[in-house]
Design a protein around this motif. Structure first.
Motif, PDB file in Angstrom:
ATOM      1  N   THR A  90       0.835  -1.195   0.000  1.00 17.91           N
ATOM      2  CA  THR A  90       0.000   0.000   0.000  1.00 17.91           C
ATOM      3  C   THR A  90       0.877   1.255   0.000  1.00 17.91           C
ATOM      4  OG1 THR A  90      -1.538  -1.271   1.395  1.00 17.91           O
ATOM      5  CG2 THR A  90      -1.958   1.088   1.162  1.00 17.91           C
ATOM      6  N   PRO A  91       0.616   2.230  -0.851  1.00 14.15           N
ATOM      7  CA  PRO A  91      -0.431   2.245  -1.887  1.00 14.15           C
ATOM      8  C   PRO A  91       0.088   1.879  -3.270  1.00 14.15           C
ATOM      9  CG  PRO A  91       0.412   4.455  -1.618  1.00 14.15           C
ATOM     10  CD  PRO A  91       1.224   3.573  -0.700  1.00 14.15           C
ATOM     11  N   HIS A  92       1.327   1.363  -3.366  1.00 14.79           N
ATOM     12  CA  HIS A  92       1.988   1.265  -4.668  1.00 14.79           C
ATOM     13  C   HIS A  92       1.778  -0.060  -5.400  1.00 14.79           C
ATOM     14  CE1 HIS A  92       3.772   4.999  -3.548  1.00 14.79           C
ATOM     15  NE2 HIS A  92       4.510   4.478  -2.586  1.00 14.79           N
ATOM     16  N   ASN A  93       1.579  -1.146  -4.649  1.00 15.29           N
ATOM     17  CA  ASN A  93       1.497  -2.469  -5.283  1.00 15.29           C
ATOM     18  C   ASN A  93       2.642  -2.654  -6.264  1.00 15.29           C
ATOM     19  OD1 ASN A  93       0.565  -5.018  -6.065  1.00 15.29           O
ATOM     20  ND2 ASN A  93      -0.728  -4.167  -7.683  1.00 15.29           N
ATOM     21  N   ASP A  94       3.862  -2.559  -5.755  1.00 17.63           N
ATOM     22  CA  ASP A  94       5.058  -2.577  -6.605  1.00 17.63           C
ATOM     23  C   ASP A  94       6.053  -3.576  -6.022  1.00 17.63           C
ATOM     24  OD1 ASP A  94       7.294  -2.069  -8.160  1.00 17.63           O
ATOM     25  OD2 ASP A  94       7.027   0.103  -8.146  1.00 17.63           O
ATOM     26  N   ALA A  95       6.070  -4.771  -6.582  1.00 14.68           N
ATOM     27  CA  ALA A  95       6.958  -5.817  -6.068  1.00 14.68           C
ATOM     28  C   ALA A  95       8.408  -5.604  -6.471  1.00 14.68           C
ATOM     29  CB  ALA A  95       6.487  -7.184  -6.565  1.00 14.68           C
ATOM     30  N   GLN A  96       8.638  -4.819  -7.501  1.00 12.44           N
ATOM     31  CA  GLN A  96       9.989  -4.674  -8.029  1.00 12.44           C
ATOM     32  C   GLN A  96      10.732  -3.453  -7.483  1.00 12.44           C
ATOM     33  OE1 GLN A  96      11.367  -7.176 -10.138  1.00 12.44           O
ATOM     34  NE2 GLN A  96       9.557  -8.019  -9.141  1.00 12.44           N
ATOM     35  N   ILE A  97      10.008  -2.498  -6.916  1.00  9.62           N
ATOM     36  CA  ILE A  97      10.676  -1.309  -6.393  1.00  9.62           C
ATOM     37  C   ILE A  97      11.602  -1.708  -5.238  1.00  9.62           C
ATOM     38  CG2 ILE A  97       8.943  -0.723  -4.647  1.00  9.62           C
ATOM     39  CD1 ILE A  97      10.606   1.805  -6.991  1.00  9.62           C
ATOM     40  N   ARG A  98      12.692  -0.997  -5.080  1.00 11.14           N
ATOM     41  CA  ARG A  98      13.615  -1.270  -3.979  1.00 11.14           C
ATOM     42  C   ARG A  98      13.921   0.028  -3.248  1.00 11.14           C
ATOM     43  NH1 ARG A  98      11.840  -5.456  -4.604  1.00 11.14           N
ATOM     44  NH2 ARG A  98      12.853  -7.476  -4.898  1.00 11.14           N
ATOM     45  N   GLY A  99      14.479  -0.082  -2.065  1.00  9.82           N
ATOM     46  CA  GLY A  99      14.693   1.047  -1.191  1.00  9.82           C
ATOM     47  C   GLY A  99      15.752   2.006  -1.706  1.00  9.82           C
ATOM     48  N   SER A 100      15.806   3.154  -1.030  1.00  7.06           N
ATOM     49  CA  SER A 100      16.753   4.180  -1.443  1.00  7.06           C
ATOM     50  C   SER A 100      17.089   5.052  -0.243  1.00  7.06           C
ATOM     51  CB  SER A 100      16.148   5.040  -2.555  1.00  7.06           C
ATOM     52  OG  SER A 100      16.990   6.112  -2.898  1.00  7.06           O
ATOM     53  N   LEU A 101      18.356   5.417  -0.133  1.00 12.22           N
ATOM     54  CA  LEU A 101      18.818   6.376   0.864  1.00 12.22           C
ATOM     55  C   LEU A 101      19.448   7.527   0.087  1.00 12.22           C
ATOM     56  CD1 LEU A 101      19.121   6.836   3.945  1.00 12.22           C
ATOM     57  CD2 LEU A 101      21.348   5.721   3.795  1.00 12.22           C
ATOM     58  N   THR A 102      18.783   8.675   0.057  1.00 10.54           N
ATOM     59  CA  THR A 102      19.196   9.784  -0.800  1.00 10.54           C
ATOM     60  C   THR A 102      19.421  11.047   0.038  1.00 10.54           C
ATOM     61  OG1 THR A 102      16.948  10.557  -1.231  1.00 10.54           O
ATOM     62  CG2 THR A 102      17.811   8.833  -2.662  1.00 10.54           C
ATOM     63  N   GLY A 103      19.935  12.069  -0.638  1.00 12.25           N
ATOM     64  CA  GLY A 103      20.173  13.333   0.043  1.00 12.25           C
ATOM     65  C   GLY A 103      21.345  13.281   0.995  1.00 12.25           C
ATOM     66  N   LEU A 104      22.280  12.386   0.738  1.00 13.60           N
ATOM     67  CA  LEU A 104      23.454  12.272   1.604  1.00 13.60           C
ATOM     68  C   LEU A 104      24.373  13.470   1.391  1.00 13.60           C
ATOM     69  CD1 LEU A 104      24.231   8.486   1.054  1.00 13.60           C
ATOM     70  CD2 LEU A 104      22.973   9.522   2.940  1.00 13.60           C
ATOM     71  N   GLU A 105      24.953  13.955   2.480  1.00 16.21           N
ATOM     72  CA  GLU A 105      25.869  15.087   2.419  1.00 16.21           C
ATOM     73  C   GLU A 105      26.932  14.920   3.509  1.00 16.21           C
ATOM     74  OE1 GLU A 105      23.485  18.539   3.053  1.00 16.21           O
ATOM     75  OE2 GLU A 105      22.562  17.758   4.871  1.00 16.21           O
ATOM     76  N   HIS A 106      27.894  15.819   3.567  1.00 13.25           N
ATOM     77  CA  HIS A 106      28.956  15.720   4.567  1.00 13.25           C
ATOM     78  C   HIS A 106      28.400  15.723   5.986  1.00 13.25           C
ATOM     79  CE1 HIS A 106      32.246  15.905   1.759  1.00 13.25           C
ATOM     80  NE2 HIS A 106      31.792  17.013   1.203  1.00 13.25           N
ATOM     81  N   ALA A 107      27.306  16.408   6.188  1.00 13.77           N
ATOM     82  CA  ALA A 107      26.731  16.511   7.523  1.00 13.77           C
ATOM     83  C   ALA A 107      25.951  15.257   7.927  1.00 13.77           C
ATOM     84  CB  ALA A 107      25.811  17.732   7.602  1.00 13.77           C
ATOM     85  N   THR A 108      25.743  14.334   7.002  1.00  9.13           N
ATOM     86  CA  THR A 108      24.982  13.128   7.313  1.00  9.13           C
ATOM     87  C   THR A 108      25.823  12.192   8.176  1.00  9.13           C
ATOM     88  OG1 THR A 108      23.815  13.280   5.192  1.00  9.13           O
ATOM     89  CG2 THR A 108      23.686  11.186   6.379  1.00  9.13           C
ATOM     90  N   ASN A 109      25.376  11.972   9.409  1.00 14.55           N
ATOM     91  CA  ASN A 109      26.043  11.035  10.303  1.00 14.55           C
ATOM     92  C   ASN A 109      25.090   9.898  10.639  1.00 14.55           C
ATOM     93  OD1 ASN A 109      24.236  12.177  12.095  1.00 14.55           O
ATOM     94  ND2 ASN A 109      25.786  13.442  13.131  1.00 14.55           N
ATOM     95  N   ARG A 110      25.519   9.048  11.579  1.00 10.85           N
ATOM     96  CA  ARG A 110      24.708   7.870  11.896  1.00 10.85           C
ATOM     97  C   ARG A 110      23.331   8.267  12.426  1.00 10.85           C
ATOM     98  NH1 ARG A 110      26.468   3.140  16.137  1.00 10.85           N
ATOM     99  NH2 ARG A 110      25.620   4.620  17.657  1.00 10.85           N
ATOM    100  N   SER A 111      23.265   9.279  13.281  1.00 12.21           N
ATOM    101  CA  SER A 111      21.982   9.711  13.833  1.00 12.21           C
ATOM    102  C   SER A 111      21.065  10.272  12.748  1.00 12.21           C
ATOM    103  CB  SER A 111      22.208  10.761  14.920  1.00 12.21           C
ATOM    104  OG  SER A 111      22.806  10.177  16.061  1.00 12.21           O
ATOM    105  N   ALA A 112      21.648  11.012  11.807  1.00 12.70           N
ATOM    106  CA  ALA A 112      20.833  11.530  10.708  1.00 12.70           C
ATOM    107  C   ALA A 112      20.267  10.390   9.871  1.00 12.70           C
ATOM    108  CB  ALA A 112      21.661  12.468   9.844  1.00 12.70           C
TER     109      ALA A 112
END
Length: 480
Positions: free
Chosen positions: A337-359
Motif C-alpha cells: 500500500t499504496p503502490h502495489n510494486d513488487a519490483q521497487i527497492r529502497g533508497s537512501l538519498t540526500g546524503l551530504e557531509h553533515a549526514t552522520n549515523r543519527s541523521a
C-alpha cells in the motif's frame, strides 16, 4: 484459562490467560526464514510444529494447564502450505513477503473478477498467485496438491486433525468472496482448483475442533479443549487491542508496518491498494494498509552501521526534530500500500557531509513514517474513520518514532500500558469466546498509559518532507 498461539515470521509465542484475561505465563520459540533467491522467502512447516511443541512445553513448565478450556490461533498470513492426499507437506511454505509470483499476480489481477469478488488487488504475496507459480514452475508438485492451508491452519491440523480456516486469514488468499464470507468457486476454478482443495471455514470466535488426546495428555490439559477459529495476525492483534468497531484503529510497528481500521460494513476500494478483509469476528470487516518493512528497515540499517535498533533510536533522544535532507524509502523488498510494486527497492538519498549515523537513523524512522502516512491517506480515501489510533509492536517502544508518526498523521497516538496485547493475546480472547459463547464485549481496549500528541510546530515541516518523499518515490520508480 485460555491459550493463544501466535505463529509469527521470526518466532512462535504461546500465552496463557485466566478468566479475568490476566496473563499467567508465556513462552516463545524462534524461527528462521530461508531466502534462497532474491524475492524468495520460505519456511519449513516442520519448524512451525517444533516451535509450537517447544512453546507449549515451556508454558506447561511455567504453569499447570489443567484448567484450560480453549486454544486460539493467530498467524502470519498468505503462506502457501501445500499438502498431498496423505497430508504430507510437498514443499517449503512461500511466505507473505515472498514476491516471486509478481508476474502471476499481475496476470490474475488483470481479470476484473478477482477485484470484484475479493475486494482487493491480487498482490504477489497473496496465496493464489503462489499456486500459479507452482503450477508453472513445479508442475509435478502442483499435480499432487490435495489441500492448501495457511500457516496457522497447519498448526490447527496438528492440534486437532481438522483442515479448517477462518474468514480473516482466508480473505488474504485471493480466493475468498470477502463480502459473502465464503470461498469463490469462480476464482478457484480459474486457478484449476476446487473447494475440495480448501479447508472448511468458520468464524474466528467459533469452535473449529478439539485438541487431540495425545497432545492434551502431553501438556496436562483436560479432555475436550476446544480450538477456536482464531485470526490472521493483524485481525487477532486487533481483537487483542480492542479494535473491533468502526472508528477504532491501530498501527503496528513490527517486521512489517500495518495501519488497521475496523469496519462494520464491507467497503472495498481495490484501486487504492488498501486491503479489505473479513475481521476475526462475525459480521465485521477491516481495512488495512501494509508496508513490507517497518522495524525490518530499522534492523537492516542497524546491521549496516554495526549497531542495534535500541541504541540507534535511543541516541536520537526524545525531542522530535524536523526532517533533514537525507531521505529513506523503506522498499527493501517491494511495497504494497499504496503502490502495489513488487519490483521497487529502497533508497537512501540526500546524503551530504553533515549526514552522520543519527541523521541516517532519523531518516529511516521518517521514511517508514511517511510510508504509513501514505497508507493513512489511502484508507481515508475509502471513507475509513479514524476516531482513535493505538500503537503496538516493537517499534512503539521508541518515543521518537511515535512523535514522528503522530506529527505526520496530525493525530494523537495512544500507547497501552506495558503488556502483550498482540496476536497471541487476541487469539486467547477468541478461544475464550469459542469456549464460553461470549461475544465482542470481552475484546476491550487495554488501559492507556500515555497519549503522544502531534507536535504542531513541526506538522508543516513533516508535510513538506512527505511531498519530497513522494517525489523521490516517483523518481525511483522511473529508474526501476
Amino acid at each position: 484459562m485460555y491459550i493463544g498461539l501466535d505463529l509469527g515470521t521470526s518466532g512462535l509465542k504461546a500465552l496463557l490467560i485466566d478468566d479475568d484475561q490476566k496473563v499467567i505465563a508465556e513462552a516463545t520459540a524462534p524461527l528462521t526464514v530461508s531466502r534462497p533467491h532474491p524475492g524468495w522467502s520460505e519456511q519449513s512447516a516442520a519448524d512451525w510444529l517444533a516451535a509450537a511443541s517447544a512453546a507449549m512445553d515451556g508454558l506447561a513448565a511455567a504453569s499447570s494447564l489443567a484448567g484450560v478450556k480453549g486454544i486460539g490461533l493467530s498467524g502470519q498470513m498468505h503462506g502457501a502450505t501445500l499438502l498431498d492426499a496423505s497430508q504430507n507437506v510437498l514443499r517449503p511454505c512461500m511466505l507473505w513477503n515472498d514476491t516471486r509470483s509478481y508476474q502471476e499476480a499481475a496476470a490474475l489481477d488483470a481479470s476484473p473478477a478477482w477485484r470484484e469478488i475479493t475486494g482487493n488487488i491480487v498482490f504477489p504475496g497473496f496465496t493464489a498467485p503462489k499456486l500459479m507459480w507452482v503450477q508453472k514452475n513445479e508442475p509435478d508438485i502442483f499435480a499432487k496438491v490435495a489441500k492448501i492451508l495457511l500457516p496457522k491452519d497447519y498448526l490447527r491440523l496438528w492440534l486437532t486433525g481438522e483442515t479448517v480456516s477462518e474468514m480473516s486469514d482466508a480473505a488474504g488468499t485471493s480466493w475468498l468472496d470477502t463480502g459473502k464470507r465464503d470461498w469463490s468457486d469462480v476464482l478457484l476454478n480459474s486457478s484449476d482448483l476446487t473447494r475440495d482443495h480448501m479447508p472448511r471455514l468458520v468464524e474466528g470466535s467459533e469452535v473449529s475442533g478439539t485438541l487431540r488426546k495425545e497432545l492434551a495428555d502431553r501438556w496436562g490439559l483436560p479432555a475436550g479443549v476446544v480450538v477456536a477459529g482464531g485470526g490472521g495476525d493483524n485481525a487477532a492483534s486487533a481483537v487483542g487491542v480492542g479494535v473491533v468497531k468502526a472508528g477504532d484503529a491501530f498501527i503496528s510497528l513490527g517486521t512489517s508496518g500495518v495501519l488497521f481500521a475496523a469496519s462494520d460494513a464491507y467497503q472495498p476500494d481495490a484501486a487504492t491498494a488498501v486491503h479489505t478483509f473479513c475481521h476475526a469476528l462475525p459480521g465485521t470487516w477491516h481495512q488495512m494498509g501494509v508496508i513490507l518493512a517497518a522495524t525490518d528497515a530499522l534492523n537492516w540499517y542497524a546491521g549496516l552501521v554495526g549497531s542495534d535498533a535500541a541504541t540507534l533510536t535511543g541516541d536520537l533522544g526524545a525531542s522530535l526534530r524536523a526532517p533533514g535532507r537525507t531521505m529513506f524509502l523503506p522498499y527493501l523488498g517491494g511495497e504494497r500500500t499504496p503502490h502495489n510494486d513488487a519490483q521497487i527497492r529502497g533508497s537512501l538519498t540526500g546524503l551530504e557531509h553533515a549526514t552522520n549515523r543519527s541523521a541516517g537513523t532519523a531518516a529511516v524512522l521518517e521514511g517508514v513514517t511517511f510510508a504509513i502516512r501514505d497508507c493513512y491517506d489511502a484508507l481515508a480515501s475509502t471513507g475509513t474513520r479514524f476516531d482513535r489510533l493505538i500503537a503496538v509492536g516493537g517499534g512503539s517502544r521508541s518515543d521518537y518514532w511515535l512523535r514522528a508518526i503522530a506529527t505526520a498523521l496530525n493525530m494523537p497516538v495512544q500507547v497501552p500500558v506495558a503488556g502483550d496485547f498482540g496476536g497471541a493475546f487476541g487469539a486467547a480472547r477468541l478461544a475464550m469466546m469459542a469456549a464460553t459463547g461470549a461475544g465482542a464485549e470481552i475484546a476491550s481496549v487495554p488501559k492507556i498509559s500515555k497519549v503522544v500528541e502531534p507536535e504542531k510546530e513541526l506538522t508543516t515541516a513533516f508535510a513538506e518532507a512527505q511531498t519530497r518523499y513522494r517525489d523521490t518515490y516517483s523518481a525511483l520508480r522511473g529508474l526501476s
